[in-house]
Each structure stands twice: as C-alpha cells, then as structure tokens.
Design an enzyme around this catalytic site. Sequence first.
Site, PDB file in Angstrom:
ATOM      1  N   LYS A 339     100.081  19.435 -39.831  1.00  0.00           N
ATOM      2  CA  LYS A 339     101.292  19.147 -39.070  1.00  0.00           C
ATOM      3  C   LYS A 339     102.511  19.746 -39.768  1.00  0.00           C
ATOM      4  O   LYS A 339     102.496  19.995 -40.972  1.00  0.00           O
ATOM      5  CB  LYS A 339     101.481  17.629 -38.919  1.00  0.00           C
ATOM      6  CG  LYS A 339     100.362  16.951 -38.113  1.00  0.00           C
ATOM      7  CD  LYS A 339     100.410  17.361 -36.649  1.00  0.00           C
ATOM      8  CE  LYS A 339      99.282  16.727 -35.847  1.00  0.00           C
ATOM      9  NZ  LYS A 339      98.000  17.419 -35.991  1.00  0.00           N
ATOM     10  N   ASP A 340     103.585  19.946 -38.977  1.00  0.00           N
ATOM     11  CA  ASP A 340     104.820  20.535 -39.487  1.00  0.00           C
ATOM     12  C   ASP A 340     105.414  19.694 -40.613  1.00  0.00           C
ATOM     13  O   ASP A 340     105.214  18.475 -40.675  1.00  0.00           O
ATOM     14  CB  ASP A 340     105.858  20.630 -38.368  1.00  0.00           C
ATOM     15  CG  ASP A 340     105.378  21.516 -37.226  1.00  0.00           C
ATOM     16  OD1 ASP A 340     104.514  21.067 -36.465  1.00  0.00           O
ATOM     17  OD2 ASP A 340     105.879  22.642 -37.100  1.00  0.00           O
ATOM     18  N   LYS A 341     106.187  20.346 -41.473  1.00  0.00           N
ATOM     19  CA  LYS A 341     106.908  19.614 -42.511  1.00  0.00           C
ATOM     20  C   LYS A 341     108.220  19.056 -41.966  1.00  0.00           C
ATOM     21  O   LYS A 341     108.430  17.838 -41.978  1.00  0.00           O
ATOM     22  CB  LYS A 341     107.204  20.518 -43.715  1.00  0.00           C
ATOM     23  CG  LYS A 341     108.043  19.801 -44.774  1.00  0.00           C
ATOM     24  CD  LYS A 341     108.455  20.720 -45.916  1.00  0.00           C
ATOM     25  CE  LYS A 341     109.350  19.949 -46.898  1.00  0.00           C
ATOM     26  NZ  LYS A 341     109.809  20.809 -48.003  1.00  0.00           N
TER      27      LYS A 341
END
Length: 702
Positions: A339-341
């Site tokens: 998942k995105d940061k």
Amino acid sequence: MEEDTDFRIRFSSLCFITDHVGFRGTIKSSPSDFVVIEIDEQGELVNKASDKPVYKVTKVLPEPNNLAKKAKVDLQILSFEETSNQEVSTLAGSSSDDHNFVPCSEKEDTIKDRTYKGEEESVDVLGSLLDEKTNELLNQFACDIKEKWDSKTELTGPSPEFSLGRILDKNQRATLHSAIRQKFPFLITVGKNCEIVVRPNLEYKELCHLVSEEEAFDFFKYLDAKKENSKFTFKPDTNKEHRKAVHHFVNKKFGNLVETKSFPELSDSADNPNVVITVRFRVKAHKHWKRSLLECQGRKDTYTAFTLRKENLEMFEAVGFLAVKLGVIPSDFSYAGLKDKKAITYQAMVVRKVTPERLKNIEKEVEKKRMNVFNIRPVEDSLRLGQLKGNHFDIVIRNLKNQIHDSANLRERILEAIENVKNKGFVNYYGPQRFGMGRKVHTDQIGLTLLKSETVKAVKLFFTPEDLDDPVNRAKKYFLQTEDAKGTLSLMPEFKVRERALLDSLHRFGMTEEGCIQAWFSFPHSMRIFYVHAYSSKIWNEAVSYRLATYGSRVVEGDLVCLDEDADNEQLPSSKVHLVTEEEESANTYAIHQVVLPVLGYNIQYPKNKVGQWYQEVLSRDGLQTCKFKIPTLKLNVPGCYRKILKHPCNLSYQLMEDHGIDVKKEGSHIDEATLSLLISFDLDASCYATVCLREIMKHDF
C-alpha cells in the site's frame, strides 16, 4: 535536480488511451486526501468490523454459480500442500465400478478395506465442498472423458480441462485433490494460485495399454495410500517383454517414489514360470514423506488475522515496528498487497506465531506510530500476495485548474474526463510507487542486478544515498565509502528496518559475494521478489507503450488476448491466453480491452509480432538474453504472468467541493475555480494503480 528529471521522464513518456484535454490539480496534499481500503476476495471492505475467519472460501471461476462450501466432514488429509505457486497431483484414486486386486502375501498391507471407504468419503467430500451444479459438471466432465477413452476415440487438440475455481483454504484444496483422485482415477488435479483444474490422467490411460484397467486402478490407489512397508503386485505374467514394458513404465513415471522387482510364483513350472512384478516405496522417499507429514501434523502454527490501518507510513516500516513489539520477525507477517506510504490505508494482514490476545495487548503502543490494528481474530493460514479482489479509493484532488492555454469551462472538462475514462478505461501501467521514490536508484535497477546474480552490486545500489543531508543518507554514504557494516549500523536510524537487517547480516557474513547472498536472505521472500517484480514491471510499462505506439487500438495478428472476461488481473492461466490469427484480425474478432502482454518470467509466451521482437531486443539490451528467471542462490523463481493493457475503474462517483467542504451547486452563478476540489471514489482490481487512473483522467503526471 538531474535525477528527479530522469524520474519524471520515465512516467511522462507513457501513453494515454483517451483523447480528452484533462485538467490540473494536486493529489496527496495530506494523507487524509488519499484513502485506500482493501477489498477482500468476498468483495468486502476490510475496514468493516468482522468476527468471521478471513479468506476461508472464494467464488469459484469460471462457472458463475460455482461456490465452494465449507467442509462438513473432518478427514485426515494424506496429501500435503504445495511449496510453491504450482501444485500438481498425479496420483489417481478409486472408482465405484472397480474392485481391488489383493497382493500375494497375506502379511502385507492391502488397500482392499480402504477402497470402499475411500469411495464413500470421496462422494461425501465432493458433496460437502462443492455446490450441486459444480458437482454435476465435474461428473459430466469425467463421464465424457471415460466415454471417449472406452470408445477408443483419441482426444484431439489441447487437453480438455474443467476448473473448480479458486479454493482459498489449503485444507479444502488438499481434501478436494484427494477426493477427486479417489472417485476418478482416470483424472488428475492441477493447482496453481489456489485454482484447481481437473484434466485427464494420461499416465493412467498409458498404463491401461499395458495392464487391465482393474490393475491400473489398484496401482494408482496404492500410490495414493502411501502405506508404510506396503507393496503392490501386478497380476502374474509369463511374457518377459511385456513385464519389461511394465517395469519401464513404472520406473520412468514414478521411479523417484517407488522401485519394482520381479519374482517367480513358487507353484509354477520352471519351463514357463509365471512372474509377478512387485512395487515397493523407496525407503528414503517413503521415510522422508512420512517424516514431513508427521512434522506438518505435529507443528500447528498459530495464525492471527487483523486489519492494519496506517497513516503516512511505509508498509515495511510498519511491519518492522509490529515485529519488534510482538517479538517475531518481519517474514512472519503476510499480506495481500503493498500500500501507498503518503495515504491512509487499510489492509488485511496475518501474523504467524502470535495469538489474538498478544496482538490486542499492543494496540495502544501501535497507535503512537500512526497505526491501528482491529478485526483481530484467529485463522488457519497466512495470506499470499494477490489474495484480494481489489482496492477502494477515496481521493481528494485540490487546486483544480484548466490545462495551460485551455479556456473551456472547468466543470465541463472534469465531467468530460471522468466519463471518458469511465467508458474507455485507462492504460494499465504499473504506478511510480512500484519503483520506489528514490531519485538516484529505483527498485527495478536492483531487481535487474539480482536477476543477473550480481548480489554485491545489488547491495551497493540499495545503499546508494540521495542528495540529502539527513541521518539515513549520511549512513548510506558512510557505508559505500568504508563498507563498514558495524559502523554504519550505529549511524542508521532504528526505524529503517530493512537497512538495519541488511547491515546486520553484512556485519556477520562480510561484503563478499557469499556474504551478500546471505544478507539478502535477511529480507523475507516477498521483499526479495519485490525487486525482481519491479524490473519486470518496468519492462511491461515500456512494452505496452511500444504496443500502443505501433498498433494503436487495433487487435492484430500475433497479439495475445484473454479469453476469460472475468479473469483477475495478473492471474490469467496460460489456457486463457490466445494468439490472434490473421483471420481473426481481418474479422475484428477481438477488442483492445482483451489484449494482454506478458510480465517477464520463465512460464510465459511472447506475442508473435513486432512486440515479441521488441521483448527479445530489450532482454538482450539488459544482458538477460539467456536468463531463466530463476535465481537458485536467492531461492527466487519468477514464472511470469499476463496483464491486461487496459482497465476500467468500477463504482466511480465524484463531487465538486469548495475547499471548506461545501458542495458546489451544479447550476448558478460563477464560482472562483481556484477554490474547487474534487472528491472522487472508485474501485480498482488488484495490482491496478489509482495514480495511473488519475493520470489518464487529468492528463497530468504527478
């Protein structure tokens, strides 16, 4: 900065499939502007409260009504789960029309009693695990195969197969494999990525040319039983050449598991003796199998599932923090996707060797790290990458403006753009986060060096610093100058879990080729393979750009197309991929949304046109013309897959808002467009990127 420009060029040079003008805006102004919620395989958002076990069963494909049901019986499973993404079961089982042939010695174990018990169990199991429609179709498939064989009709074309779909619970898969072998000895079951496919057992048919069908049935049942110290004996035979053919068949097909010997029957005359062929399990193979089975039965790990919410935190950093708090290692965690940061993300996770109570005890500590854990519950197994239906996105795009030199109405531009992508889709590129946000070195470059087994160079690339004066980059710079792993450890901040793990191993094993191999093993398998996948993803991005630039939206001869409209992204079996013929191109048989391109690996085929030639040229350019996409030293195998070149967002909705959150009236007076923000929500399939979809909508590179 030069590296930053190079980074942007990588993505600004990618294609668009739509022709609207687009608009400008800012995404990820804050993590709360970019919310990602994983959608599990049952289609549920993982941020919803749940008391049920995670990922027990799944919808069965391709039959729309096939639904695997929870087992109602508790059987002892005598086959064990795959150790890779590919599982093949070639041992056949019993049929209600067959009778068991008893070996000569009364003292030897026989399988007579188990024959009929196995039939009952296989019927019960199939009835309990499969719905009525699937069971009926399976029986029909088996009858069709048997009728063709009995009528001596040769099966032409590709081997027929029947899919039971994806069964997520490994115990249910093992049960189904065994039950089908028991009921239909002339079929085999093949598993890949949790899908069970049933095919004719050509080895069974081949053996039926040498011995009676009754003997073939009993032999495959003997193999399936795997009883210690048991033997199987074929019927007496006076023909030496025929016995030789039977010996050859058994040893060629199953020589690593069993051994054969011939013995004369004592009552026969010396002139024309009857000789029996006896089959026994090889001692080493059988003992190894038994030990492995007992170890699997005796070692029942604890698995705890939970939903992880994190904010503005890299996933590997989050996992490292949880591992320290729980006293386990990062590889004990499994997840369906990265998942995105810079976002608020919700995803399903499973941790091994940790009880639900233990995880609940650290809830307060976790909150201090901008994380939350909830939906905590016991489960039976870990997760695997790709074990999700997709992701739901709630995104705010701020500071909306027209493109430069565009004076059209902004609202109309936004509506046009959204409707265009909603109907036509977007080019299914891998997003920039797949390659890391470093300016000097990207993850795909590390992946390429690993594929070439240049592990020392890969370590140096990993520690290449950015042009920033902070503790992390100072530590990296020190390491490249000195190769002093111990000294660098003292400089590297505690939260850099991957860097510290690699340094700790390098301190122990040294900066040699062998030492660097050992150091890479400080990363879990999912992290090691991530770098190789990044390289494959980069090549795929370049390939789809070349494909669209060369042929546009036409489907041409030599293209690869997906024959299954409902197939998951990157989960397409080779049987569902078709090579377009000249006649099909002329007839416009296929549409552009069906075209797929291979993601590099050892088990894929390339297009038979200019795109296929392009792949070969790129592999040669990167020094991989002889690469097998297997790295034994790092225990990495890359089978490859197929990815659709176009995708569509689902359940798309949006609303325009003023920055303070009040909806903008659809009709009425002019509004200062600089104050507008767009809230857009949509679902994407697994392995699709929201930033890539937004890029197509806005015609803007981020």
